[in-house]
Design a protein around this motif. Structure first.
Motif, PDB file in Angstrom:
ATOM      1  N   HIS A   1      -1.327 -22.084  -3.165  1.00 51.96           N
ATOM      2  CA  HIS A   1      -1.533 -21.150  -4.272  1.00 51.96           C
ATOM      3  C   HIS A   1      -2.881 -21.420  -4.945  1.00 51.96           C
ATOM      4  O   HIS A   1      -3.823 -20.686  -4.740  1.00 51.96           O
ATOM      5  CB  HIS A   1      -0.379 -21.246  -5.285  1.00 51.96           C
ATOM      6  N   LEU A   2      -2.981 -22.506  -5.717  1.00 57.31           N
ATOM      7  CA  LEU A   2      -4.258 -22.793  -6.382  1.00 57.31           C
ATOM      8  C   LEU A   2      -4.688 -24.243  -6.224  1.00 57.31           C
ATOM      9  O   LEU A   2      -5.534 -24.719  -6.965  1.00 57.31           O
ATOM     10  CB  LEU A   2      -4.181 -22.428  -7.863  1.00 57.31           C
ATOM     11  N   GLY A   3      -4.115 -24.946  -5.252  1.00 53.71           N
ATOM     12  CA  GLY A   3      -4.676 -26.232  -4.900  1.00 53.71           C
ATOM     13  C   GLY A   3      -4.090 -27.455  -5.556  1.00 53.71           C
ATOM     14  O   GLY A   3      -4.673 -28.534  -5.472  1.00 53.71           O
ATOM     15  N   CYS A   4      -2.950 -27.348  -6.233  1.00 54.39           N
ATOM     16  CA  CYS A   4      -2.334 -28.547  -6.789  1.00 54.39           C
ATOM     17  C   CYS A   4      -1.643 -29.353  -5.681  1.00 54.39           C
ATOM     18  O   CYS A   4      -1.569 -28.909  -4.550  1.00 54.39           O
ATOM     19  CB  CYS A   4      -1.306 -28.175  -7.849  1.00 54.39           C
TER      20      CYS A   4
ATOM     21  N   CYS B   1       5.858 -27.334  -5.915  1.00 53.69           N
ATOM     22  CA  CYS B   1       4.594 -27.512  -6.619  1.00 53.69           C
ATOM     23  C   CYS B   1       4.837 -27.474  -8.122  1.00 53.69           C
ATOM     24  O   CYS B   1       5.483 -26.568  -8.628  1.00 53.69           O
ATOM     25  CB  CYS B   1       3.611 -26.413  -6.221  1.00 53.69           C
TER      26      CYS B   1
ATOM     27  N   CYS C   1       2.802 -26.859 -10.484  1.00 51.87           N
ATOM     28  CA  CYS C   1       1.949 -25.997 -11.312  1.00 51.87           C
ATOM     29  C   CYS C   1       2.583 -24.656 -11.623  1.00 51.87           C
ATOM     30  O   CYS C   1       2.762 -24.288 -12.764  1.00 51.87           O
ATOM     31  CB  CYS C   1       0.612 -25.787 -10.632  1.00 51.87           C
ATOM     32  N   HIS C   2       2.919 -23.927 -10.564  1.00 52.56           N
ATOM     33  CA  HIS C   2       3.436 -22.584 -10.791  1.00 52.56           C
ATOM     34  C   HIS C   2       4.696 -22.347  -9.973  1.00 52.56           C
ATOM     35  O   HIS C   2       5.135 -21.226  -9.801  1.00 52.56           O
ATOM     36  CB  HIS C   2       2.381 -21.532 -10.474  1.00 52.56           C
ATOM     37  N   GLY C   3       5.244 -23.426  -9.411  1.00 56.76           N
ATOM     38  CA  GLY C   3       6.576 -23.345  -8.833  1.00 56.76           C
ATOM     39  C   GLY C   3       6.678 -22.896  -7.394  1.00 56.76           C
ATOM     40  O   GLY C   3       7.724 -22.379  -6.997  1.00 56.76           O
TER      41      GLY C   3
HETATM   42  S1  FES Z   1      -0.902 -24.419  -7.304  1.00 55.69           S
HETATM   43 FE1  FES Z   1       1.037 -24.711  -6.441  1.00 55.69          FE
HETATM   44  S2  FES Z   1       2.176 -23.145  -7.333  1.00 55.69           S
HETATM   45 FE2  FES Z   1       0.204 -22.771  -8.166  1.00 55.69          FE
END
Ligand code: FES
Lengths: 184, 256
Positions: A96-99, A112, A114-116
């Motif tokens: 998604h955004l790299g976490c 994840c 960050c945003h699930g």
């Molecule tokens: S970075 Fe993993 S859900 Fe957004």
């Protein structure tokens, strides 16, 4: 036409000399301004990087137990996953955004924070905003020492088709060489 | 006694040094009064005349002025923080801890900087709402609205670049996510629309330039530090000057 004009036979060449210097002057100015702009732009892009190695060895296949191994997550940003047929390496970067997601053994899912986003043990998306499945790093066995060599930049990037459920993807486990090595 | 003081004063105001700084005499004539206005940077940023109604605090709430005050406050406290903060991944977090717990007035400086930043974002937002609601963006002030929008973007970028500097988990992941978003921008990002068609690779796109590499690391911290402390404030100062200059030219807005 007066006789004065005839007395100045060089007039046209005189003008071209002026034009010539004009051209040289402005051209030189523009060239130096443009050149320094390009140079400044290029300055912002480093040509030497001091980053972690992208090809590295992680030990022998026998060093890893069954299931997801999180030992290398912090140092190398990878999970080593082993099943009864062999071993593959997932890159611990959420699509998604790299976490960095976490592995929950009780649920058999990567989640994840960050945003699930939710992934299964193969890296398939099972929920959340992630648009693609987790990357798999290319792996091979070095014949010299039997160690597994991981190429962090050589990644499998399957583009799962979107399904009626949105981003949840049903996909057969991807266990193709060079992203999968047989157990020793 | 008075004579002696008068003489000394005259001596001082006639020196080359004094004259090179103050280029006008005592403002007792119309010419000198005008010169006081026109030769003073701060006074010159004010309009020649201000409508009485525009000075009513309940009309503008001085929100732009308060925003500028925050900018000044952030500049000053930021300089103080620079005495103890080193943009090194191994020491940055510890420096912030020292500021908070060990250095005299350190926590005050850090909190002023932090809350000032929050306040500035909030005040910019309120200021723009006020300008919008009172139609103060309409001609002849539409150019200044555009400059204001640029200042809003600069304010947000300043907040974001400051975010990474403590080098804690929050900062690290915020920048990881933020730079991933930059990577998805059109044309200049590797994974954005038309990025690949423009020849963007992971090692030459906007994210690479922001991070100074392909991963968030030492060069990222340094780049964000320079952007936060030098690059963006300089840019903001230029636009602030234009913003104030435009206000002077167009006059303060007032109730119709
Ligand atoms: S970075 Fe993993 S859900 Fe957004």
């Amino acid at each position: 036409m007066s006789s004065e004009d005839k007395n100045k036979p060089n007039k046209s060449s005189e003008m071209s000399r002026r034009k010539f210097f004009n051209l040289i002057g402005w051209g030189g100015l523009l060239a130096s301004v443009g050149g320094s702009a390009v140079g400044t732009y290029k300055f912002m892009f480093p040509t030497v990087l001091y980053e972690p190695p992208t090809v590295f060895k992680i030990g022998k296949a026998a060093d890893f137990g069954m299931g997801v191994d999180e030992r290398l997550k912090k140092e190398r940003q990878i999970w080593v996953v082993k099943n009864d047929r062999g071993l593959y390496v997932l890159i611990a970067i959420c699509r998604h955004l790299g976490c960095t997601p976490n592995w929950f053994p009780d649920q058999q899912r990567f989640r994840c924070p960050c945003h699930g986003s939710i992934y299964d043990i193969y890296g398939n998306v099972r929920g959340g905003p992630a648009p693609r499945t987790l990357w798999r790093a290319a792996v091979s066995i070095d014949a010299a020492d039997n160690q597994i060599s991981v190429n962090f930049l050589n990644r499998q990037d399957p583009d799962p088709e979107s399904t009626a459920e949105g981003l949840t993807v049903e996909e057969p486990p991807r266990e193709t060489a060079p992203y999968f090595v047989k157990s020793a | 006694m008075a004579d002696w003081m008068e003489n000394l004063k005259n001596k001082i105001v006639e020196t080359q040094v004094w004259k090179s700084i103050f280029r006008h005499g005592y403002p007792d004539t119309d010419t000198n009064r005008a010169l006081v206005m026109f030769s003073n940077v701060l006074l010159h940023l004010h309009p020649v005349k201000v409508r009485k109604s525009a000075l009513r605090i309940r009309y503008t709430w001085c929100l732009g002025g308060l925003t500028f005050f925050m900018f000044i406050l952030l500049t000053i406290t930021g300089v103080f923080l620079m005495f103890y903060y080193v943009p090194d991944t191994r020491s940055a977090y510890q420096n912030i801890k020292d500021l908070q717990y060990a250095i005299y007035f350190g926590n005050l400086m850090r909190d002023l900087h932090r809350w000032g930043a929050h306040a500035m974002v909030f005040l910019v937002w309120l200021h723009m709402t006020r300008v919008f609601l009172t139609s103060s963006y309409k001609p002849p002030r539409e150019f200044n609205w555009v400059v204001g929008v640029l200042l809003l973007v600069l304010t947000l970028l300043l907040s974001w670049t400051g975010y990474l500097l403590p080098w804690d988990q929050l900062a690290l992941w915020a920048v990881t996510v933020g730079s991933k978003m930059a990577e998805a921008s059109p044309l200049i990002g590797y994974s954005g629309p038309f990025g690949r068609e423009m020849g963007m690779r992971v090692d030459n796109d906007i994210r690479f330039m922001l991070l100074g590499g392909t991963v968030v690391g030492q060069s990222t911290l340094l780049r964000f530090y320079v952007l936060h402390c030098v690059g963006l404030p300089l840019l903001a100062t230029v636009f602030l000057a234009v913003h104030f200059w435009r206000i002077r030219k167009d006059g303060f807005s007032g109730p119709l």
